[in-house]
Write an enzyme that holds these catalytic residues in place. Structure first.
Site: not given
Length: 307
Positions: A250-251
């Site tokens: 996600g980052d």
């Protein structure tokens, strides 16, 4: 300049073995130490994509020095406030089942917090982007997230936020440039069960009504939706590959999307790169490398949704 903030970073001790028996001596087959934290992950990927950036937050002790050196090796400039404590170590145990043991982290005192805010107050301009990712450290509250969001709005800097529901919703009034809850977090924010893509879009629009300018909702194996501040809705596909480790995916999506948007102001290209970065990290042992991102970009299909 691009800035990332990690309030409670960690050294992740990743240990791999076939099986674990509680209460007995277990020996691992492989171990490695990784500089961990959502903002740190973003800094690493941003640099690999060709964007200089400064990593900030709080570091202390021998573990803090390890993280600082790892960032320097990646070409990221560390500008952390030094705290009088040891940055935490988290254990990631990979066996038949994955087990994570996350430490609490050092208490951050008001003087440390003031020092970081003074740094940003003196540095930020309307040309900057601030990525605030992850959760609070002990000693901090949602007020500190709100203060960062407010400062970015006052300075005209773009504010990118990736955190839990309470911290995210507390900052929406300051109109973050980008937020990225996943579908489960979206449901948690509104205390509902989401059972269709139409419902995903409905509640993502609600986040825009509350202040989020651009909203990405990640759907796991179903890709992601992007709702832009101009009213467009796009959906990305997922490339084929074996998920090895979802930590940092996600980052990577957030960093990849924002990096391309800075270059192009093109939402389609930005979502395509964001999706490729997220998948590349999921298919890798660590944070995505540029060559694997480039291999996946052409596999990502972007569909405009008419609603």
């Amino acid at each position: 300049m691009l800035y990332t903030i990690t309030f409670n970073p960690a050294v992740d001790l990743v240990m791999s073995t076939d099986h674990v028996t509680l209460g007995e001596l277990n020996r691992v087959q492989r171990d490695e130490y990784v500089a961990g934290g959502k903002g740190i992950n973003m800094s690493v990927l941003l640099k690999r994509l060709g964007h200089d950036n400064i990593a900030t937050g709080f570091l202390g002790g021998f573990t803090g020095e390890f993280i600082r050196q790892q960032l320097l090796t990646e070409g990221v400039q560390p500008e952390f406030v030094e705290v009088d404590a040891i940055t935490r170590i988290n254990v990631k145990l990979k066996a038949a089942e994955e087990t994570e043991i996350n430490a609490k982290g050092p208490v951050i005192h008001q003087a440390d917090i003031d020092q970081l805010f003074q740094y940003f107050d003196s540095k930020l301009t309307g040309e900057d982007v601030v990525f605030l990712a992850g959760n609070t450290a002990p000693g901090m509250t949602s007020d500190h997230y709100v203060k960062i969001a407010k400062l970015c709005k006052e300075k005209g800097a773009r504010f990118v936020l990736d955190t839990n529901k309470d911290l995210l919703t507390a900052c929406l009034a300051y109109q973050p440039f980008l937020i990225k809850p996943n579908i489960h977090e979206l449901a948690e924010i509104f205390n509902v069960e989401i059972q269709s893509h139409q419902e995903v879009i409905y509640y993502a629009r609600e986040l825009q009504q509350r202040g989020g300018r651009n909203v990405i909702i990640s759907l796991g194996g179903d890709g992601a939706f992007l709702l832009t501040e101009h009213g467009e809705i796009y959906q990305s596909s997922v490339p084929k590959g074996q998920v090895i480790n979802s930590v940092g995916a996600g980052d990577s999506m957030v960093a990849g999307f924002t990096a391309k948007y800075i270059e192009s102001q093109d939402y389609i290209a930005s979502l395509r790169q964001g999706a490729a970065c997220g998948s590349s990290t999921a298919f890798s042992i660590g944070i995505a490398q540029l060559d694997t991102v480039n291999q996946l970009v052409d596999e990502i299909k972007i569909t405009k949704i008419g609603v």
